[in-house]
Design a protein around this motif. Sequence first.
Motif, PDB file in Angstrom:
ATOM      1  N   ASP A 285       0.987  -1.114   0.041  1.00 56.66           N
ATOM      2  CA  ASP A 285      -0.004  -0.016  -0.016  1.00 56.66           C
ATOM      3  C   ASP A 285       1.014   1.374  -0.063  1.00 56.66           C
ATOM      4  O   ASP A 285       0.429   2.400  -0.640  1.00 56.66           O
ATOM      5  CB  ASP A 285      -0.927  -0.102   1.098  1.00 56.66           C
ATOM      6  CG  ASP A 285      -2.173  -1.050   1.127  1.00 56.66           C
ATOM      7  OD1 ASP A 285      -2.425  -1.436  -0.015  1.00 56.66           O
ATOM      8  OD2 ASP A 285      -2.489  -1.450   2.141  1.00 56.66           O
ATOM      9  N   GLU A 512      -7.571  -9.043   7.817  1.00 52.29           N
ATOM     10  CA  GLU A 512      -9.031  -8.285   7.699  1.00 52.29           C
ATOM     11  C   GLU A 512      -9.075  -7.110   8.269  1.00 52.29           C
ATOM     12  O   GLU A 512      -9.621  -6.086   7.931  1.00 52.29           O
ATOM     13  CB  GLU A 512     -10.180  -9.508   8.062  1.00 52.29           C
ATOM     14  CG  GLU A 512     -10.306 -10.525   7.210  1.00 52.29           C
ATOM     15  CD  GLU A 512     -11.147 -11.577   7.596  1.00 52.29           C
ATOM     16  OE1 GLU A 512     -11.752 -11.489   8.711  1.00 52.29           O
ATOM     17  OE2 GLU A 512     -11.589 -12.733   7.014  1.00 52.29           O
ATOM     18  N   PHE A 513      -8.701  -7.213   9.737  1.00 51.81           N
ATOM     19  CA  PHE A 513      -8.381  -5.868  10.463  1.00 51.81           C
ATOM     20  C   PHE A 513      -7.822  -4.697   9.632  1.00 51.81           C
ATOM     21  O   PHE A 513      -8.391  -3.697   9.502  1.00 51.81           O
ATOM     22  CB  PHE A 513      -7.924  -5.951  11.523  1.00 51.81           C
ATOM     23  CG  PHE A 513      -7.856  -4.932  12.815  1.00 51.81           C
ATOM     24  CD1 PHE A 513      -8.810  -4.362  13.537  1.00 51.81           C
ATOM     25  CD2 PHE A 513      -6.457  -4.412  12.641  1.00 51.81           C
ATOM     26  CE1 PHE A 513      -8.408  -3.257  14.167  1.00 51.81           C
ATOM     27  CE2 PHE A 513      -6.157  -3.214  13.256  1.00 51.81           C
ATOM     28  CZ  PHE A 513      -7.320  -2.708  14.230  1.00 51.81           C
ATOM     29  N   TYR A 514      -6.761  -5.125   8.892  1.00 51.02           N
ATOM     30  CA  TYR A 514      -5.693  -4.113   8.267  1.00 51.02           C
ATOM     31  C   TYR A 514      -6.537  -3.624   7.144  1.00 51.02           C
ATOM     32  O   TYR A 514      -6.566  -2.470   6.927  1.00 51.02           O
ATOM     33  CB  TYR A 514      -4.530  -4.622   7.924  1.00 51.02           C
ATOM     34  CG  TYR A 514      -3.622  -3.988   6.731  1.00 51.02           C
ATOM     35  CD1 TYR A 514      -2.922  -3.059   7.381  1.00 51.02           C
ATOM     36  CD2 TYR A 514      -3.931  -4.120   5.407  1.00 51.02           C
ATOM     37  CE1 TYR A 514      -2.087  -2.245   6.420  1.00 51.02           C
ATOM     38  CE2 TYR A 514      -3.179  -3.289   4.650  1.00 51.02           C
ATOM     39  CZ  TYR A 514      -2.139  -2.182   5.285  1.00 51.02           C
ATOM     40  OH  TYR A 514      -1.594  -1.642   4.246  1.00 51.02           O
ATOM     41  N   ASP A 515      -7.304  -4.419   6.427  1.00 48.99           N
ATOM     42  CA  ASP A 515      -8.075  -4.266   5.284  1.00 48.99           C
ATOM     43  C   ASP A 515      -9.121  -2.856   5.754  1.00 48.99           C
ATOM     44  O   ASP A 515      -9.535  -1.953   4.776  1.00 48.99           O
ATOM     45  CB  ASP A 515      -8.539  -5.166   4.736  1.00 48.99           C
ATOM     46  CG  ASP A 515      -7.712  -6.212   3.883  1.00 48.99           C
ATOM     47  OD1 ASP A 515      -6.523  -5.557   3.578  1.00 48.99           O
ATOM     48  OD2 ASP A 515      -7.991  -7.190   3.729  1.00 48.99           O
ATOM     49  N   ILE A 516      -9.790  -3.255   6.937  1.00 47.20           N
ATOM     50  CA  ILE A 516     -10.788  -2.382   7.110  1.00 47.20           C
ATOM     51  C   ILE A 516     -10.252  -0.808   7.622  1.00 47.20           C
ATOM     52  O   ILE A 516     -10.712   0.208   7.516  1.00 47.20           O
ATOM     53  CB  ILE A 516     -11.630  -2.884   8.325  1.00 47.20           C
ATOM     54  CG1 ILE A 516     -12.483  -4.070   7.268  1.00 47.20           C
ATOM     55  CG2 ILE A 516     -12.836  -1.997   8.520  1.00 47.20           C
ATOM     56  CD1 ILE A 516     -13.275  -5.026   8.211  1.00 47.20           C
ATOM     57  N   MET A 517      -9.222  -1.047   8.955  1.00 44.66           N
ATOM     58  CA  MET A 517      -8.949  -0.049   9.703  1.00 44.66           C
ATOM     59  C   MET A 517      -7.703   1.061   9.083  1.00 44.66           C
ATOM     60  O   MET A 517      -7.676   1.921   9.317  1.00 44.66           O
ATOM     61  CB  MET A 517      -8.480  -0.571  10.968  1.00 44.66           C
ATOM     62  CG  MET A 517      -9.848  -1.118  11.525  1.00 44.66           C
ATOM     63  SD  MET A 517     -11.173  -0.223  11.707  1.00 44.66           S
ATOM     64  CE  MET A 517     -10.813   1.115  12.982  1.00 44.66           C
ATOM     65  N   ARG A 519      -5.610   0.102   6.015  1.00 45.66           N
ATOM     66  CA  ARG A 519      -5.510   0.209   4.404  1.00 45.66           C
ATOM     67  C   ARG A 519      -6.111   1.514   3.782  1.00 45.66           C
ATOM     68  O   ARG A 519      -5.263   2.361   2.917  1.00 45.66           O
ATOM     69  CB  ARG A 519      -6.027  -1.007   3.542  1.00 45.66           C
ATOM     70  CG  ARG A 519      -6.142  -0.706   2.328  1.00 45.66           C
ATOM     71  CD  ARG A 519      -6.196  -1.823   1.506  1.00 45.66           C
ATOM     72  NE  ARG A 519      -5.036  -2.726   1.326  1.00 45.66           N
ATOM     73  CZ  ARG A 519      -5.023  -3.978   0.761  1.00 45.66           C
ATOM     74  NH1 ARG A 519      -6.225  -4.429   0.411  1.00 45.66           N
ATOM     75  NH2 ARG A 519      -3.940  -4.615   0.809  1.00 45.66           N
ATOM     76  N   PRO A 520      -7.319   2.136   4.216  1.00 49.47           N
ATOM     77  CA  PRO A 520      -7.837   3.317   3.639  1.00 49.47           C
ATOM     78  C   PRO A 520      -6.892   4.475   3.743  1.00 49.47           C
ATOM     79  O   PRO A 520      -6.728   5.478   2.787  1.00 49.47           O
ATOM     80  CB  PRO A 520      -9.096   3.509   4.135  1.00 49.47           C
ATOM     81  CG  PRO A 520      -9.416   1.976   4.325  1.00 49.47           C
ATOM     82  CD  PRO A 520      -8.226   1.368   4.922  1.00 49.47           C
ATOM     83  N   TRP A 521      -6.077   4.606   5.038  1.00 49.31           N
ATOM     84  CA  TRP A 521      -5.485   5.705   5.290  1.00 49.31           C
ATOM     85  C   TRP A 521      -3.961   5.727   4.688  1.00 49.31           C
ATOM     86  O   TRP A 521      -3.647   6.775   4.069  1.00 49.31           O
ATOM     87  CB  TRP A 521      -5.232   5.701   6.765  1.00 49.31           C
ATOM     88  CG  TRP A 521      -6.502   5.714   7.671  1.00 49.31           C
ATOM     89  CD1 TRP A 521      -7.224   4.799   8.263  1.00 49.31           C
ATOM     90  CD2 TRP A 521      -7.257   7.031   8.153  1.00 49.31           C
ATOM     91  NE1 TRP A 521      -8.321   5.406   8.959  1.00 49.31           N
ATOM     92  CE2 TRP A 521      -8.203   6.395   8.688  1.00 49.31           C
ATOM     93  CE3 TRP A 521      -6.973   8.330   7.880  1.00 49.31           C
ATOM     94  CZ2 TRP A 521      -9.202   7.672   9.121  1.00 49.31           C
ATOM     95  CZ3 TRP A 521      -7.851   9.355   8.361  1.00 49.31           C
ATOM     96  CH2 TRP A 521      -9.003   9.002   9.024  1.00 49.31           C
TER      97      TRP A 521
END
Length: 772
Positions: A285, A512-517, A519-521
Motif C-alpha cells: 500500500d 481483515e482488520f488491516y483492510d478495514i482500519m 489500508r484506506p489511510w
Amino acid sequence: MNKTNLEAYGLPYIQDEQYKALERTGMQSDNLKRAAMEHARLILDQQTAACVQFNHSLQDIATRMLDGHDVYNDATDYIQDSIQRSCLFWDTLREAGNIHREHAKSGAPPVLVYDYEMIMDGRKLCRPVNYALVRIRPEGGVEADPKRRPYIIIDPRAGHGAGIGGSKSDSQVGVAMREGHPVYFVIFFPDPEPTQVLADVCAAEADFIRTVTEHHPAAPKPVVIGNCQGGWSTMLLCATNPDLTGPIVINGAPMSYWAGELGKNPMRYFGGLAGGVLPAALFSDLGAGRFDGANLVLNFETLNPANTWWSKYYELYRNVDTGAQRFLSFERWWSGFYFMNASEIRWIIENLFVGNRLSRGGVMLDPRTYVNLRHIRSPIIVFASLGDNITPPQQALNWIADAYSDTHEIKACGQRIVYLLHDEIGHLGIFVSSKVAKKQHRNIVSTLKAIEALAPGLYEMVIEEKEGEGLDAVYTVSFQNREIEDVLQLDDERNDEEMFAAISKISRMSGEFYDIMIRPWLRAVANPMLVENMTQTHPLRLRRRLISDENPGMLPVKFAAEKVREQRKPAADNNIFSLAEQVIAGCVEQSWKQFRLFADAWVEMSFLTLYGSPLLMTLGEPERNYETSLAEFDIYRLPQVQLILSRVGEGGFVDAVVRILVLLATVRRSVRQSRLERSAEVMRQREPFSDLSEAERNRIVHEQSIVVDLVPDVALATLPVLLPDMHSRTQALEIVDYVLGPPAELEEATVNMLNEVKTALGIGEPDIKLTA
C-alpha cells in the motif's frame, strides 16, 4: 450431580480438552528441548571447527617464520599489495553500482548470456501479464532438432529478474542445447501489468506451452523446468492443465512451507513472528499497489549475514585480480529488483508462505479454479539439496506426503515422482552451479525418456560417477524404489508443523482488520513522490548508488584503479602477512556465523514459546483435519481402481508384456537407466507397441501397475489368460529378456520372479533371443 448430569454439562468434553492442553504443553516442552539441544550442538560444532582451523593456520604461519622467511620484505610486499587490492576492490564495487544503475535504466533485461528472440509477449494477451516467451538461439556450432523434445525454463520471480538459469554456458540452457533440444525461456519484466493476478500468469504460461507445442508438432510434449519460485508456479500450471506438458522438473522449489527440522530451518518461522501478511500488505500500500521485490532480496540476505556482510566481499578483496568479473556478473542479476502487484504477493503469502495450502489441496487459484496436485499427470522430477537453507529437502519433498497417503495412491493416480538429493550445494547453486549443471542437470536431461518408461511410483535418482571429469564424465544412473516413509525420514518429526495453522488463522484475521482500519489511510497518503522516494532509498538500492559514479567521491577511486592496474604487483602466496590476513578474516567470518546461530536460536525459541502454547495451537486446530482424511483413505474404494481390478483377466499381448515387466520391477531394489531405455525403445519403436498412441500406452502401464501393486498373486495367475497360446508366450518372454539385458546383471530376486512367470505360463527358457 450424577454421572448423567455431568455428561449433560459437557464434562467429558472439558476433560478431553484439558488432556489435549496437557499433551500440547508436553509437546511444546519437548520441542523446546530438542531445538535448544540442536542449536547448542551446532554452535559447539562450529566453535570446535573454528578453533581447529585457527590453530592450523597459526601453526602454518609459525612454521614459515621458523623456515627463515624475510619478514621485512614480506611486510613491504604485503602493504603494497593490500593498498592495491583495496583500490581495485572499491573500484569493482563502483562498477557494480554502475551496473545496477545502467541495468535499471535499460529496463532490467534478462541476464541470459545467449541471444534470443521474442516468440510471445504476455503484455499483449487478453489478460495481460508482464511475462514473455523467448526462444534461445543456438550457438557454438550447436543445432536444435525441431523433432526433439523442447525445453521451457521458468526462473523464479522472487525479487530478481529472469535469466539466471541461462547466465552461463554451463547451465540448464547450455546442457539442453548441447543435447540438441530446442530451448525456450519464460522471462518477465520489472513492472507488473496493473490488473494482473497469479491466475492470469498461470493462464499466460499455459498459452506459452501451447505455442511451443505448435512450433514442434513432431516432437514430444515440452519439458518444463521450474527454478525455486518458478517450481511452484510450474506445479500450479500442470495441476490446472494436466495434459499440457511432458515431464516437469522443479529445482529447489519450496512446496511444503511448514516443513523443516528443529534447530536447522529458521526461515519458516519469519512469517509468524512478522505478523503473517501484514508487512507485505503494508509495503504494497505504501508502494501504491506494488510490492518491491528488493524487500524479498533483503530477507534472503539476512539468512546468511556472514556471506552478506563479510565473506563475499572479502573473497572479492582477496582475489580481486581474478574474481572481479565473476562478482560483477552475479551482481547484475542480484541487484536487478523487480516488482509484484499487491494481489500477487498477498496470494503467495496467504496460500503458500503462511497458509501452506498448495501441498494440502486447499488452494483456489481464482474463484473458478481449484488446485489439486494429484491432478498432475506428467512425471515430476524434484531436485533438492541438504545444504540448502532456503528450501531444505523437507520443504521440497514433504508435499508428496501431504498430497498422497502412500505410494499405492501415487500408483493409482498413474504418477511417477523422482527425486534426487545433493549433499552440500546451496540454494542458488542448485540452478546456477556449473558443477551441478555438468552432473545433475545433464543426467536429468539424458534420463527423461527412461523416467517416462518407469512404472508409476516413487523413486530416488542416484547418480554415480564412473570415470572422466566435467562434460567428458561418464555416469551410471539408477532409480531406486522408495516409499513415502523414506521421504519423511529426511525430517525429524512433523508435529512441529501443527502450530503453523494458528499463524495462518491469525494472519487472516489481522489482514481483515488491516483492510478495514488501516489500508484506506495508507492509500490516501501514498502519492507518486512518496513511492519513488521509498523505492530509491531502499537500503539495497541506496548502498549501490552511493558506491557508483553517481557519487562524485568515487571518481578518484576510478583514476587510482587505472594506475594500479598498470603497476599491479601482488604479494606471494606464501607471504606470512597474507596468511595472517586470512586467519583474521576467518575469525571475522566465524563471528558472523556465531551471531547467525544465536539469532536463529532466538527466533526459533521465541516462535516455539509463542505458537507452541496450548492456546494458540487450539486456535489453529480446525485447519488440521487433513490427517483424518488421509487415515480414512482406502485405495480399494476408488471407482477407477475397482474397475481396473474387475478386468484383471482381460487384455492381450501388450497388457501381458507390460504386466510381466512391472512384476519384475517390483522385486528390484532399483532399476538402471540402460534397462529403462530398452523398455522405452520397445514401447515406442516395436510392434505392436508402436501402433499405440502415447495416451494408450500410458493407460496400459497405469492399469497394470495397479493390478500388480494391489493383487500381485492374481496378476501372476491370470497371465495365461492374456497369453492363451505358446507362440505369444514365447514372443512375450523374448521381449522381456531383451529389456532385462545380460543375465549376469540380473539380481537374484529378478531371476526368481522371472522363473515364477515362466512357471505360470508353462514355458521354459526360450530358444530364440531378441537382438537389438
